[in-house]
Motif scaffolding. Structure first.
Motif, PDB file in Angstrom:
ATOM      1  N   GLU A 135      37.122  50.905  46.644  1.00  0.00           N
ATOM      2  CA  GLU A 135      36.902  51.101  48.079  1.00  0.00           C
ATOM      3  C   GLU A 135      35.758  52.078  48.346  1.00  0.00           C
ATOM      4  O   GLU A 135      34.984  51.891  49.289  1.00  0.00           O
ATOM      5  CB  GLU A 135      38.194  51.596  48.735  1.00  0.00           C
ATOM      6  CG  GLU A 135      39.278  50.523  48.747  1.00  0.00           C
ATOM      7  CD  GLU A 135      40.485  50.933  49.560  1.00  0.00           C
ATOM      8  OE1 GLU A 135      40.791  50.239  50.545  1.00  0.00           O
ATOM      9  OE2 GLU A 135      41.117  51.945  49.203  1.00  0.00           O
ATOM     10  N   ARG A 138      32.508  50.416  47.719  1.00  0.00           N
ATOM     11  CA  ARG A 138      32.223  49.468  48.796  1.00  0.00           C
ATOM     12  C   ARG A 138      31.790  50.186  50.067  1.00  0.00           C
ATOM     13  O   ARG A 138      30.845  49.766  50.740  1.00  0.00           O
ATOM     14  CB  ARG A 138      33.464  48.615  49.056  1.00  0.00           C
ATOM     15  CG  ARG A 138      33.281  47.552  50.149  1.00  0.00           C
ATOM     16  CD  ARG A 138      34.561  46.743  50.337  1.00  0.00           C
ATOM     17  NE  ARG A 138      34.894  46.012  49.129  1.00  0.00           N
ATOM     18  CZ  ARG A 138      35.927  46.297  48.329  1.00  0.00           C
ATOM     19  NH1 ARG A 138      36.730  47.329  48.610  1.00  0.00           N
ATOM     20  NH2 ARG A 138      36.171  45.572  47.258  1.00  0.00           N
ATOM     21  N   ALA A 155      39.456  46.163  36.227  1.00  0.00           N
ATOM     22  CA  ALA A 155      40.006  44.925  36.788  1.00  0.00           C
ATOM     23  C   ALA A 155      41.482  44.925  36.432  1.00  0.00           C
ATOM     24  O   ALA A 155      41.884  45.488  35.408  1.00  0.00           O
ATOM     25  CB  ALA A 155      39.309  43.686  36.233  1.00  0.00           C
ATOM     26  N   ALA A 162      50.102  40.223  41.317  1.00  0.00           N
ATOM     27  CA  ALA A 162      48.979  40.236  42.263  1.00  0.00           C
ATOM     28  C   ALA A 162      48.587  41.665  42.616  1.00  0.00           C
ATOM     29  O   ALA A 162      49.440  42.504  42.898  1.00  0.00           O
ATOM     30  CB  ALA A 162      49.353  39.471  43.525  1.00  0.00           C
ATOM     31  N   ASP A 164      45.866  43.677  45.219  1.00  0.00           N
ATOM     32  CA  ASP A 164      45.025  43.476  46.393  1.00  0.00           C
ATOM     33  C   ASP A 164      43.558  43.382  45.995  1.00  0.00           C
ATOM     34  O   ASP A 164      43.052  44.190  45.209  1.00  0.00           O
ATOM     35  CB  ASP A 164      45.237  44.663  47.348  1.00  0.00           C
ATOM     36  CG  ASP A 164      44.647  44.418  48.725  1.00  0.00           C
ATOM     37  OD1 ASP A 164      43.476  44.014  48.804  1.00  0.00           O
ATOM     38  OD2 ASP A 164      45.354  44.646  49.721  1.00  0.00           O
ATOM     39  N   GLY A 165      42.861  42.391  46.558  1.00  0.00           N
ATOM     40  CA  GLY A 165      41.471  42.148  46.209  1.00  0.00           C
ATOM     41  C   GLY A 165      40.527  43.277  46.543  1.00  0.00           C
ATOM     42  O   GLY A 165      39.390  43.299  46.064  1.00  0.00           O
ATOM     43  N   ARG A 166      40.980  44.224  47.334  1.00  0.00           N
ATOM     44  CA  ARG A 166      40.080  45.349  47.648  1.00  0.00           C
ATOM     45  C   ARG A 166      39.951  46.324  46.496  1.00  0.00           C
ATOM     46  O   ARG A 166      39.118  47.227  46.541  1.00  0.00           O
ATOM     47  CB  ARG A 166      40.537  46.050  48.918  1.00  0.00           C
ATOM     48  CG  ARG A 166      41.750  46.952  48.811  1.00  0.00           C
ATOM     49  CD  ARG A 166      42.057  47.494  50.201  1.00  0.00           C
ATOM     50  NE  ARG A 166      42.740  48.760  50.218  1.00  0.00           N
ATOM     51  CZ  ARG A 166      44.007  48.939  50.576  1.00  0.00           C
ATOM     52  NH1 ARG A 166      44.740  47.878  50.908  1.00  0.00           N
ATOM     53  NH2 ARG A 166      44.548  50.129  50.612  1.00  0.00           N
ATOM     54  N   LEU A 168      38.800  45.846  43.370  1.00  0.00           N
ATOM     55  CA  LEU A 168      38.015  45.177  42.343  1.00  0.00           C
ATOM     56  C   LEU A 168      36.619  45.803  42.308  1.00  0.00           C
ATOM     57  O   LEU A 168      35.718  45.380  43.042  1.00  0.00           O
ATOM     58  CB  LEU A 168      37.927  43.676  42.624  1.00  0.00           C
ATOM     59  CG  LEU A 168      39.256  42.910  42.656  1.00  0.00           C
ATOM     60  CD1 LEU A 168      39.034  41.464  43.091  1.00  0.00           C
ATOM     61  CD2 LEU A 168      39.940  42.968  41.292  1.00  0.00           C
ATOM     62  N   GLU A 171      33.394  43.604  42.123  1.00  0.00           N
ATOM     63  CA  GLU A 171      33.015  42.921  43.359  1.00  0.00           C
ATOM     64  C   GLU A 171      32.453  43.912  44.372  1.00  0.00           C
ATOM     65  O   GLU A 171      31.509  43.606  45.111  1.00  0.00           O
ATOM     66  CB  GLU A 171      34.214  42.179  43.936  1.00  0.00           C
ATOM     67  CG  GLU A 171      34.685  41.007  43.085  1.00  0.00           C
ATOM     68  CD  GLU A 171      35.757  40.187  43.775  1.00  0.00           C
ATOM     69  OE1 GLU A 171      36.069  40.462  44.959  1.00  0.00           O
ATOM     70  OE2 GLU A 171      36.295  39.267  43.121  1.00  0.00           O
ATOM     71  N   GLU A 175      28.592  44.014  46.976  1.00  0.00           N
ATOM     72  CA  GLU A 175      28.638  43.724  48.406  1.00  0.00           C
ATOM     73  C   GLU A 175      27.470  44.388  49.131  1.00  0.00           C
ATOM     74  O   GLU A 175      27.003  45.456  48.740  1.00  0.00           O
ATOM     75  CB  GLU A 175      29.971  44.178  48.991  1.00  0.00           C
ATOM     76  CG  GLU A 175      31.148  43.370  48.442  1.00  0.00           C
ATOM     77  CD  GLU A 175      32.447  43.685  49.148  1.00  0.00           C
ATOM     78  OE1 GLU A 175      32.418  44.399  50.178  1.00  0.00           O
ATOM     79  OE2 GLU A 175      33.492  43.201  48.672  1.00  0.00           O
TER      80      GLU A 175
END
Length: 251
Positions: A135, A138, A155, A162, A164-166, A168, A171, A175
């Protein structure tokens, strides 16, 4: 007599220990002298057992890091966050959202402290806490002068269910937005294959995004080398990262 557990071993760089000022879930190690000072916030790994004792801010390695940075003129903050395995709708999951809230509130409290220069902060993540860097990588606030990642998990592990995709980091660095702050990755040569692969994937993603990443290699180091491998190689790696953090904070 049993051997000392790894998490109770001291930092390999010997430093006279300073008393910490305990404020909520944050311990502050304060440098000598007056005036606002830049800060480093240490974010431990996990997930940890629910009954873990002592909690990470009382581990010798983090007391060592706090004392070391304070001796060099920096406010050091160690954070206890609640990175645990909890029951989710589809089975057990690692509770990164709660840990992220704990870290965010700690960072806000540190920056609000009058002894801290709120515009000069580095966040330093360890092991499973590495996902919590996403985060910040990002959002890229202007006050964040750098991100350090030491033997990080970058990762999620497949057995965790699962996540949360935030959370990663690979990624997050790609951005669009403001420039990503400089990143320092400490990589150990004897790392678990799954973690090593995730570090490599992050480095590839950062390279494609043009992000400045400095890699500090510890060829003979194990996970948690800064406590478990009492060698000159380990000490040199810790000192290199600390020196780079000081540069980023303009100390």
């Amino acid at each position: 007599m049993t051997d000392t557990p790894d998490f109770l071993r001291p930092l390999v760089v010997a430093t006279p220990e300073r008393a910490a000022l305990r404020v909520g879930h944050v311990d502050l190690y304060l440098p000598d002298g007056d005036g606002p000072r830049p800060a480093v916030v240490f974010v431990h790994g996990g997930p940890l057992p629910a009954d873990m004792v002592p909690l990470p801010r009382d581990w010798p390695v983090y007391r060592g890091y706090g004392s070391l940075l304070a001796s060099l003129g920096v406010v050091a903050a160690t954070v206890d966050h609640r990175l645990r395995v909890v029951a989710g709708p589809d089975g057990a999951v690692v509770d990164y959202p709660t840990a992220a809230e704990d870290v965010a509130s700690a960072v806000a409290a540190v920056r609000a402290d009058p002894r801290v220069d709120a515009d000069r902060v580095v966040l330093w993540f360890f092991s499973g806490g590495g996902l919590l860097s996403a985060e910040w990588l990002r959002e890229r606030p202007a006050w964040l002068r750098g991100v350090a990642l030491t033997y990080p998990l970058l990762a999620p592990m497949p057995e965790w269910g699962a996540v949360d995709g935030r959370f990663l980091p690979a990624e997050a660095v790609g951005e669009p937005g403001a420039p990503v702050p400089p990143v320092v990755v400490t990589r150990v040569g004897l790392e678990r294959e799954a973690l090593a692969e995730r570090v490599e994937s992050f480095l590839v993603a950062a390279g494609k995004a043009g992000v400045a990443v400095e890699v500090v290699d510890v060829p003979n180091g194990r996970h948690a080398f800064d406590a478990v491998d009492d060698t000159d190689e380990s000490r040199e790696a810790v000192r290199r990262v600390v020196a780079r953090v000081l540069e980023l904070l303009a100390v």
